[in-house]
Design a protein around this motif. Structure first.
Motif, PDB file in Angstrom:
ATOM      1  N   LEU A  40     -21.387  52.281  48.989  1.00  0.00           N
ATOM      2  CA  LEU A  40     -20.118  51.787  48.526  1.00  0.00           C
ATOM      3  C   LEU A  40     -20.098  50.755  47.400  1.00  0.00           C
ATOM      4  N   LEU A  41     -21.377  50.197  47.301  1.00  0.00           N
ATOM      5  CA  LEU A  41     -21.665  48.924  46.583  1.00  0.00           C
ATOM      6  C   LEU A  41     -22.264  49.585  45.034  1.00  0.00           C
ATOM      7  N   THR A  42     -22.633  50.770  45.088  1.00  0.00           N
ATOM      8  CA  THR A  42     -22.981  51.394  43.928  1.00  0.00           C
ATOM      9  C   THR A  42     -21.905  51.743  42.876  1.00  0.00           C
ATOM     10  N   ASN A  43     -20.542  51.854  43.567  1.00  0.00           N
ATOM     11  CA  ASN A  43     -19.672  52.256  42.856  1.00  0.00           C
ATOM     12  C   ASN A  43     -19.238  51.266  41.599  1.00  0.00           C
ATOM     13  N   PRO A  44     -19.314  51.857  40.404  1.00  0.00           N
ATOM     14  CA  PRO A  44     -19.224  50.632  39.329  1.00  0.00           C
ATOM     15  C   PRO A  44     -17.758  49.859  39.406  1.00  0.00           C
ATOM     16  N   ASN A  45     -16.666  50.345  40.091  1.00  0.00           N
ATOM     17  CA  ASN A  45     -15.619  49.709  40.219  1.00  0.00           C
ATOM     18  C   ASN A  45     -15.277  48.610  41.513  1.00  0.00           C
ATOM     19  N   VAL A  46     -16.592  48.713  42.169  1.00  0.00           N
ATOM     20  CA  VAL A  46     -16.309  47.600  43.397  1.00  0.00           C
ATOM     21  C   VAL A  46     -16.133  46.099  42.785  1.00  0.00           C
ATOM     22  N   LYS A  47     -15.192  45.616  43.590  1.00  0.00           N
ATOM     23  CA  LYS A  47     -14.693  44.201  43.129  1.00  0.00           C
ATOM     24  C   LYS A  47     -15.624  43.224  43.964  1.00  0.00           C
ATOM     25  N   ASP A  48     -15.489  43.678  45.286  1.00  0.00           N
ATOM     26  CA  ASP A  48     -16.064  42.520  46.364  1.00  0.00           C
ATOM     27  C   ASP A  48     -16.937  42.970  47.188  1.00  0.00           C
ATOM     28  N   LEU A  49     -17.793  42.059  47.433  1.00  0.00           N
ATOM     29  CA  LEU A  49     -18.825  42.727  48.508  1.00  0.00           C
ATOM     30  C   LEU A  49     -18.162  42.845  49.781  1.00  0.00           C
ATOM     31  N   GLN A  50     -17.417  41.928  50.065  1.00  0.00           N
ATOM     32  CA  GLN A  50     -16.699  41.888  51.524  1.00  0.00           C
ATOM     33  C   GLN A  50     -16.233  43.289  51.717  1.00  0.00           C
ATOM     34  N   GLY A  51     -15.255  43.768  50.778  1.00  0.00           N
ATOM     35  CA  GLY A  51     -14.823  45.045  50.955  1.00  0.00           C
ATOM     36  C   GLY A  51     -15.729  46.646  51.383  1.00  0.00           C
TER      37      GLY A  51
END
Lengths: 464, 242
Positions: free
Chosen positions: A408-419
């Protein structure tokens, strides 16, 4: 921690910034050593405290459960007062005890109530600050002042009188012969001792700290009190489809793709069909990110096929396994080791451990898990050893969750780590827990503790 | 204590309450959130409980495979329960009653209110389909005797029979009985009764935990300002208003 930061990532750098180390912590918590929050067990009063009583004026029986006024009282300070050996426990909804008046004696100046630790043992409960008492001769309630207020009926020989603390409403309450007399606000948050007093010749009372059944139905009272809260909660309304949405985003978050598809298919045919606002379209895209790949990896890990999972991961997301000392690598290698132990391939496990696990031995945060893993080798039946928790299904699940989060973290759109680390559902459950804990701590740590597990496991009768 | 002192003390308390509201910063709050231990298997159980109680049998089966979570009820019973529910939702009440009795005849025997509501629903369906004669016969034979035993049944019977008095039922005061919502109401009543008979809670746990969250936040509001979650579906933390 020092404020100096090293720019080159040296070998000794703690893997604190590694998001997957979050899951290493989770694993550590699942070990039997991790303290379960079960410290809400408290001592309860069991008998009278003979060391700290107004000796001379009263005689305590050998079982320390009854008192008798021994002399003729001369003036107001000749009170025979005695506390319980322990303060009333606070981490519950209600505390309660009773006395049975064996004899009202000359004047029936009996009192029941609660007093604090520094209470002067020559006074009736209620005569001093931070104490409260229901008196038999006038039926008055005394709380901190010399003068009582009209409260309930008088009581004397053959009456059973009870005193309790309701921690939810922060009230003292009293009963006579099994019926509630009344309640009054409890101002102090200090520990309180069950207390009884006798004050005239031949007065005699027996104390019941629960060793015998109470005259008052305390279970029923407790149930009604907790119903009050339940009713208040039941009246709250939540948006109609929010549970449905949360389940759906949970399935998406963890990549339970087959479940998600079955869930979506079924909800199309419900009457009435469930309608979900699609305004958060981009969120939906993000949460669906790499769903099938995440599902596949989870299945492999859950089946114990770690080599296959790692090779797929290398193929799809080489960046995740690039750092050989990352928490993700550690989790996968230790799981592989565990799988080898599970099938009894001990020699291979030893070899694998030397190559892939040894390097984690001096890693802060990892070392205890490495040690636990290796310790499995020492047992003929590792499943039954105290390290057997490593062979649980839930262990695989956590490793799969770590891989899922890293993808999920490799998603370039990811905004926050917690999510990426936590689903919506988990965030809500954490918020709920902290709110309950915080509320209780602002209440002087009194009242029932909040246990999510207990709620989840309640109401389920073992059947089938 | 004199009246003056009582008033004075209350004023002092109110003032203290206004000023002593504890402020918890986002940073402190997040630390507390991180310290909470939530087990994955517990969340899985919560999700499974939702799927099972709401009758998502296929999803529950898949979830069992994908997450290793054991359902808290025999999955086969969900299919039967959903068949009953669906029958009521579609207006096949007779069929539904038969299915309930196949499942467990005690359910209707021990639950006269549910049985009455099912019979009432049957009457509604007859009226909906314009079977006036059959409806009258059914009302007289099956419903009227029960109405005599119970005042509230009698009132409901009156309301239902009133449907026959209107030519245009879509526009009459008791028209709501013909609404889909009446079927759904009856269907969820049967659903709950079946779950109860299987020693299962009739409602899923998730919605009540959400209610509890709102309640707990409201309670804490009285004593502290802290980051809240106002939108359950996004679960976003919002900073405390200072």
């Amino acid at each position: 921690m020092s404020s100096t930061t090293t720019t080159n990532s040296s070998n000794s750098a703690p893997p604190a910034q590694d998001p997957a180390s979050y899951f290493v912590d989770l694993l550590r918590h699942s070990s039997p050593w991790a303290a379960e929050d079960s410290h809400d067990r408290e001592d309860e009063p069991t008998e009278l405290n003979t060391l700290n009583s107004s000796g001379g004026f009263l005689v305590v029986s050998t079982d320390k459960l009854s008192v008798k006024y021994a002399s003729v009282n001369l003036h107001g300070h000749d009170v025979g007062v005695i506390q319980a050996n322990k303060p009333a426990p606070v981490k519950r909804l209600v505390y309660y005890f009773e006395i049975f008046v064996k004899s009202g004696g000359a004047k029936g100046q009996i009192a029941i109530g609660f007093t604090n630790e520094s209470f002067k043992m020559r006074r009736q409960p209620g005569w001093e600050a931070n104490s409260c008492g229901y008196h038999g001769d006038d039926g008055h309630l005394y709380r901190g002042q010399g003068k009582g207020e009209p409260f309930g009926p008088t009581y004397t020989t053959n009456d059973t009188v009870g005193a309790g603390i309701n921690y939810a409403s922060q009230e003292f309450f009293f009963t006579k012969n099994g019926v509630v007399v009344g309640a009054v606000y409890k101002e102090t948050k200090a520990p309180l001792f069950p207390t009884v007093a006798v004050h005239s010749q031949n007065e005699e009372v027996e104390v019941n700290f629960g060793q015998r059944p109470f005259a008052f139905d305390i279970k029923e009272y407790e149930m009604q009190e907790s119903m009050k809260q339940q009713t208040a909660i039941g009246k709250i309304s939540v948006p109609p489809n929010v549970s449905y949405e949360l389940v759906r985003s949970y399935l998406q978050h963890y990549g339970y793709e087959d479940t998600l598809n079955a869930f979506d298919l079924a909800s199309k045919s419900t009457v009435p069909p469930i309608y979900i606002a699609q305004e958060n379209g981009s969120d939906e895209q993000d949460i669906l990110f790499a769903l099938t790949q995440r599902k596949t990896l989870r299945q492999l890990i859950r089946n114990g096929e770690i080599d296959e999972a790692m090779s797929k991961l290398r193929e799809w997301y080489p960046q995740i396994l690039q750092d050989e000392k990352s928490a993700t690598c550690f989790l996968l290698h230790s799981q592989k080791f565990i799988e080898l132990v599970r099938v009894g391939a001990l020699e291979e496990a030893v070899k694998y451990g030397r190559i892939e696990l040894a390097r984690f031995f001096d890693y802060p945060g990892f070392e205890s898990l490495v040690q636990d893993c290796v310790a499995l080798l020492a047992f003929e039946h590792p499943q039954e050893s105290s390290f057997g928790y490593l062979l649980d299904d839930s262990q695989r699940e956590i490793v799969a969750d770590a891989v899922n989060a890293m993808i999920l973290l490799t998603n370039p759109n990811v905004k926050d780590l917690q999510g990426c680390l936590r689903s919506h559902l988990e965030r809500l459950l954490r918020q709920l827990t902290v709110c309950c804990l915080e509320r209780r701590s602002l209440n002087g740590d009194q009242g029932e503790a909040f246990h999510l597990r207990r709620i989840l496991n309640s109401g389920k009768k073992a059947k089938c | 204590m004199s009246l003056f002192w009582i008033v004075f003390r209350q004023l002092a308390e109110i003032e203290a309450m206004a000023t002593s509201k504890k402020l918890i910063t986002r940073e402190e709050w997040e630390k507390k959130l991180n310290d909470v231990k939530i087990r994955k298997e517990d969340m899985n159980k919560l999700v499974m409980n939702f799927l099972v109680t709401e009758g998502y049998v296929d999803a529950a089966e898949k979830f069992q495979k994908e997450s290793g979570t054991e359902p808290d009820i025999d999955l086969a019973t969900i299919t039967d329960r959903m068949a009953v529910k669906k029958a009521v939702q579609c207006g096949n009440v007779e069929d539904a009653i038969e299915k309930v009795n196949d499942l467990n005849p005690e359910i209707l025997d021990t639950n006269p209110q549910l049985f009455f509501h099912l019979q009432q629903q049957r009457l509604i369906e007859l009226i909906r389909n314009g079977k006036v004669e059959e409806a009258l016969e059914f009302a007289q034979e099956e419903l009227a005797p029960r109405g005599e035993e119970n005042q509230s049944f009698l009132e409901e019977l009156e309301r239902t029979v009133a449907l026959l008095a209107f030519e245009d039922v879509s526009n009459c005061p008791v028209g709501e009985l013909l609404d889909i919502s009446q079927r759904l109401k009856t269907a969820s009543e049967v659903n709950a009764a079946i779950l109860t008979s299987q020693s299962h809670e009739k409602d899923p746990k998730l919605p009540s935990l959400l209610k509890m969250l709102i309640w707990a936040q409201n309670q804490l509001d009285e004593k502290a300002a802290y980051p809240r979650i106002n939108d359950l579906s996004t679960a976003m933390l919002e900073d405390p208003a200072v």
